[in-house]
Design a protein around this motif. Sequence first.
Motif, PDB file in Angstrom:
ATOM      1  N   ARG A 261      20.340 -13.975  33.802  1.00  0.00           N
ATOM      2  CA  ARG A 261      21.797 -13.982  33.666  1.00  0.00           C
ATOM      3  C   ARG A 261      22.256 -14.936  32.572  1.00  0.00           C
ATOM      4  NH1 ARG A 261      22.965 -14.479  40.159  1.00  0.00           N
ATOM      5  NH2 ARG A 261      22.647 -12.267  40.697  1.00  0.00           N
ATOM      6  N   GLU A 262      21.541 -16.046  32.429  1.00  0.00           N
ATOM      7  CA  GLU A 262      21.902 -17.052  31.431  1.00  0.00           C
ATOM      8  C   GLU A 262      20.635 -17.710  30.915  1.00  0.00           C
ATOM      9  OE1 GLU A 262      24.416 -21.213  30.863  1.00  0.00           O
ATOM     10  OE2 GLU A 262      23.899 -20.504  32.868  1.00  0.00           O
ATOM     11  N   ARG A 263      20.252 -17.351  29.711  1.00  0.00           N
ATOM     12  CA  ARG A 263      18.993 -17.833  29.138  1.00  0.00           C
ATOM     13  C   ARG A 263      18.948 -19.360  29.063  1.00  0.00           C
ATOM     14  NH1 ARG A 263      14.268 -14.772  28.330  1.00  0.00           N
ATOM     15  NH2 ARG A 263      13.143 -15.496  26.485  1.00  0.00           N
ATOM     16  N   ARG A 264      20.086 -19.988  28.831  1.00  0.00           N
ATOM     17  CA  ARG A 264      20.153 -21.443  28.698  1.00  0.00           C
ATOM     18  C   ARG A 264      19.700 -22.159  29.969  1.00  0.00           C
ATOM     19  NH1 ARG A 264      25.765 -24.858  28.586  1.00  0.00           N
ATOM     20  NH2 ARG A 264      24.882 -26.940  28.227  1.00  0.00           N
ATOM     21  N   MET A 265      19.777 -21.481  31.101  1.00  0.00           N
ATOM     22  CA  MET A 265      19.458 -22.110  32.376  1.00  0.00           C
ATOM     23  C   MET A 265      18.012 -22.605  32.422  1.00  0.00           C
ATOM     24  SD  MET A 265      20.596 -23.239  35.173  1.00  0.00           S
ATOM     25  CE  MET A 265      22.247 -22.496  35.113  1.00  0.00           C
ATOM     26  N   ALA A 266      17.124 -21.982  31.664  1.00  0.00           N
ATOM     27  CA  ALA A 266      15.725 -22.432  31.650  1.00  0.00           C
ATOM     28  C   ALA A 266      15.639 -23.883  31.211  1.00  0.00           C
ATOM     29  CB  ALA A 266      14.892 -21.540  30.731  1.00  0.00           C
ATOM     30  N   ALA A 267      16.309 -24.207  30.118  1.00  0.00           N
ATOM     31  CA  ALA A 267      16.302 -25.581  29.617  1.00  0.00           C
ATOM     32  C   ALA A 267      16.953 -26.527  30.612  1.00  0.00           C
ATOM     33  CB  ALA A 267      17.025 -25.652  28.273  1.00  0.00           C
ATOM     34  N   SER A 268      18.016 -26.084  31.241  1.00  0.00           N
ATOM     35  CA  SER A 268      18.743 -26.936  32.187  1.00  0.00           C
ATOM     36  C   SER A 268      17.872 -27.301  33.386  1.00  0.00           C
ATOM     37  CB  SER A 268      20.014 -26.231  32.653  1.00  0.00           C
ATOM     38  OG  SER A 268      20.882 -25.981  31.566  1.00  0.00           O
ATOM     39  N   LEU A 269      17.084 -26.355  33.881  1.00  0.00           N
ATOM     40  CA  LEU A 269      16.248 -26.601  35.046  1.00  0.00           C
ATOM     41  C   LEU A 269      15.067 -27.521  34.716  1.00  0.00           C
ATOM     42  CD1 LEU A 269      16.288 -23.035  36.615  1.00  0.00           C
ATOM     43  CD2 LEU A 269      17.439 -25.076  37.497  1.00  0.00           C
ATOM     44  N   ILE A 270      14.483 -27.356  33.537  1.00  0.00           N
ATOM     45  CA  ILE A 270      13.402 -28.251  33.112  1.00  0.00           C
ATOM     46  C   ILE A 270      13.946 -29.675  32.958  1.00  0.00           C
ATOM     47  CG2 ILE A 270      11.794 -28.802  31.246  1.00  0.00           C
ATOM     48  CD1 ILE A 270      11.550 -25.760  30.750  1.00  0.00           C
TER      49      ILE A 270
ATOM     50  N   LYS B 202      24.333 -38.071  39.203  1.00  0.00           N
ATOM     51  CA  LYS B 202      25.028 -37.063  38.397  1.00  0.00           C
ATOM     52  C   LYS B 202      26.080 -37.697  37.491  1.00  0.00           C
ATOM     53  CE  LYS B 202      24.632 -33.466  41.996  1.00  0.00           C
ATOM     54  NZ  LYS B 202      25.378 -32.561  42.891  1.00  0.00           N
ATOM     55  N   ASN B 203      26.564 -38.882  37.879  1.00  0.00           N
ATOM     56  CA  ASN B 203      27.627 -39.538  37.125  1.00  0.00           C
ATOM     57  C   ASN B 203      27.127 -40.543  36.100  1.00  0.00           C
ATOM     58  OD1 ASN B 203      29.658 -38.134  38.561  1.00  0.00           O
ATOM     59  ND2 ASN B 203      29.567 -39.615  40.233  1.00  0.00           N
ATOM     60  N   ALA B 204      25.817 -40.699  35.974  1.00  0.00           N
ATOM     61  CA  ALA B 204      25.261 -41.549  34.921  1.00  0.00           C
ATOM     62  C   ALA B 204      25.576 -40.914  33.567  1.00  0.00           C
ATOM     63  CB  ALA B 204      23.760 -41.703  35.104  1.00  0.00           C
ATOM     64  N   PRO B 205      25.783 -41.715  32.518  1.00  0.00           N
ATOM     65  CA  PRO B 205      26.144 -41.152  31.202  1.00  0.00           C
ATOM     66  C   PRO B 205      25.193 -40.076  30.708  1.00  0.00           C
ATOM     67  CG  PRO B 205      26.365 -43.538  31.192  1.00  0.00           C
ATOM     68  CD  PRO B 205      25.722 -43.185  32.499  1.00  0.00           C
ATOM     69  N   GLN B 206      23.897 -40.224  30.990  1.00  0.00           N
ATOM     70  CA  GLN B 206      22.912 -39.241  30.504  1.00  0.00           C
ATOM     71  C   GLN B 206      22.980 -37.926  31.274  1.00  0.00           C
ATOM     72  OE1 GLN B 206      22.394 -42.446  31.360  1.00  0.00           O
ATOM     73  NE2 GLN B 206      20.567 -43.308  30.389  1.00  0.00           N
ATOM     74  N   ASN B 207      23.702 -37.918  32.409  1.00  0.00           N
ATOM     75  CA  ASN B 207      23.809 -36.709  33.225  1.00  0.00           C
ATOM     76  C   ASN B 207      25.222 -36.143  33.299  1.00  0.00           C
ATOM     77  OD1 ASN B 207      21.071 -36.654  34.043  1.00  0.00           O
ATOM     78  ND2 ASN B 207      21.469 -38.122  35.686  1.00  0.00           N
ATOM     79  N   PHE B 208      26.214 -37.006  33.160  1.00  0.00           N
ATOM     80  CA  PHE B 208      27.599 -36.612  33.418  1.00  0.00           C
ATOM     81  C   PHE B 208      28.037 -35.465  32.505  1.00  0.00           C
ATOM     82  CE2 PHE B 208      32.267 -37.243  32.953  1.00  0.00           C
ATOM     83  CZ  PHE B 208      32.610 -37.003  34.282  1.00  0.00           C
ATOM     84  N   GLU B 209      28.429 -34.368  33.122  1.00  0.00           N
ATOM     85  CA  GLU B 209      28.902 -33.161  32.432  1.00  0.00           C
ATOM     86  C   GLU B 209      27.846 -32.547  31.510  1.00  0.00           C
ATOM     87  OE1 GLU B 209      32.660 -34.014  30.548  1.00  0.00           O
ATOM     88  OE2 GLU B 209      33.749 -33.863  32.448  1.00  0.00           O
ATOM     89  N   SER B 210      26.582 -32.934  31.688  1.00  0.00           N
ATOM     90  CA  SER B 210      25.521 -32.297  30.901  1.00  0.00           C
ATOM     91  C   SER B 210      24.375 -31.813  31.793  1.00  0.00           C
ATOM     92  CB  SER B 210      24.967 -33.264  29.842  1.00  0.00           C
ATOM     93  OG  SER B 210      24.329 -34.376  30.434  1.00  0.00           O
ATOM     94  N   ALA B 211      24.070 -32.548  32.850  1.00  0.00           N
ATOM     95  CA  ALA B 211      23.076 -32.048  33.812  1.00  0.00           C
ATOM     96  C   ALA B 211      23.669 -30.835  34.520  1.00  0.00           C
ATOM     97  CB  ALA B 211      22.713 -33.138  34.820  1.00  0.00           C
ATOM     98  N   ARG B 212      22.899 -29.787  34.624  1.00  0.00           N
ATOM     99  CA  ARG B 212      23.396 -28.555  35.214  1.00  0.00           C
ATOM    100  C   ARG B 212      22.250 -27.793  35.874  1.00  0.00           C
ATOM    101  NH1 ARG B 212      23.140 -24.195  31.674  1.00  0.00           N
ATOM    102  NH2 ARG B 212      25.203 -23.425  32.262  1.00  0.00           N
ATOM    103  N   GLY B 213      22.608 -26.731  36.587  1.00  0.00           N
ATOM    104  CA  GLY B 213      21.603 -25.963  37.308  1.00  0.00           C
ATOM    105  C   GLY B 213      21.593 -26.284  38.790  1.00  0.00           C
ATOM    106  N   PHE B 214      22.505 -27.168  39.217  1.00  0.00           N
ATOM    107  CA  PHE B 214      22.551 -27.551  40.630  1.00  0.00           C
ATOM    108  C   PHE B 214      22.807 -26.338  41.532  1.00  0.00           C
ATOM    109  CE2 PHE B 214      24.030 -31.321  38.239  1.00  0.00           C
ATOM    110  CZ  PHE B 214      23.055 -32.220  38.619  1.00  0.00           C
ATOM    111  N   ASN B 215      23.652 -25.423  41.058  1.00  0.00           N
ATOM    112  CA  ASN B 215      23.962 -24.239  41.863  1.00  0.00           C
ATOM    113  C   ASN B 215      22.742 -23.343  42.038  1.00  0.00           C
ATOM    114  OD1 ASN B 215      24.173 -23.756  39.035  1.00  0.00           O
ATOM    115  ND2 ASN B 215      25.226 -21.829  39.406  1.00  0.00           N
ATOM    116  N   VAL B 216      21.890 -23.296  41.029  1.00  0.00           N
ATOM    117  CA  VAL B 216      20.666 -22.495  41.132  1.00  0.00           C
ATOM    118  C   VAL B 216      19.718 -23.111  42.159  1.00  0.00           C
ATOM    119  CG1 VAL B 216      18.645 -21.633  39.887  1.00  0.00           C
ATOM    120  CG2 VAL B 216      20.883 -21.683  38.752  1.00  0.00           C
TER     121      VAL B 216
END
Length: 321
Positions: free
Chosen positions: A54-63, A91-105
């Motif tokens: 559904r979303e190719r980008r999700m591979a990078a997000s999960l890794i 999730k709220n650390a600067p390195q993760n905030f609004e960039s870490a994703r894939g939680f719903n998967v």
Amino acid sequence: MELHPLSLACFLATILFLFLNPHCEAQLLPTFYDQTCPNALTTIRSVIRTAISRERRMAASLIRLHFHDCFVQGCDASILLDAVPPLTSEKNAPQNFESARGFNVIDDVKSRVENICPGVVSCADILAVAARDASVAVGGPSWAVKLGRRDSTTASQSQATMDLPGLFDDLNTLISSFSRRGLNARDLVALSGAHTIGQAGCGTFRFRIYNGTNIDANFVSTRRRSCPSIGGDRNLAALDLVTPNSFDNNYYKNLIQRKGLLESDQVLFSGGSTNNIVTEYSNNRDSFYSDFAAAMVKMGDVGPPLTGSAGQIRKICSAIN
């Protein structure tokens, strides 16, 4: 065979220590769920493949999610926990905030696995397997994921801020960060190769394309079109312009051409000790694949992971039981 009384006492003391110390490291095994949840791995793979189709980008997000989990408290799914005082969320650390994703998967995977084997498969193991399946789904290497981790009941935003690599870390800082987790410079370069897929926001690479020195001029011109000097922080750009959706070794070819998008990528090929590794991987995809797989397995042991009676098996990944 009879044991000497002193030997028997030592043996019993050892058994007692192992029993009373829940943090004592147990062996992780790829076959850990073969008897308790034999369909776990096929269920995880099915959900991951669907999500990436559904979303190719999700591979990078999960890794990336697995990587960011392991670097804070070890591979314990602490990154998945929401903030519920007094617990602070990574999730709220600067390195993760609004960039870490894939939680719903991951939540979807957990729900499916709980339906077939309630209370058996940890969120930490799901993250580890999801990363492997994500790599395979976009043409990357596979590896046998060692299993048997349990989930943390704690998380730390401050520790995530301190422990996760930063966008502007120099090579020595990156090598030291990895070394503290038992990972060497070769592991650093191999794991960074995950940036052969995925995207980054303009705010993460603006400084490089407007102020960087070790950067190709044509690359700068192309990148500035979608990343103005002011504003547009969330405008996305592929980490690899050439083959953005395929897991290959083009990332390293980009670095040699001074076309690394992030400063923390380009430092791997900037006249330092990792230049030769980058060159090797750019010329030999099989070598990169082999080392990436080995480094992912090695990273999965960081912590060491919670096993035995330590931690818990969360019912949902975003909250402790």
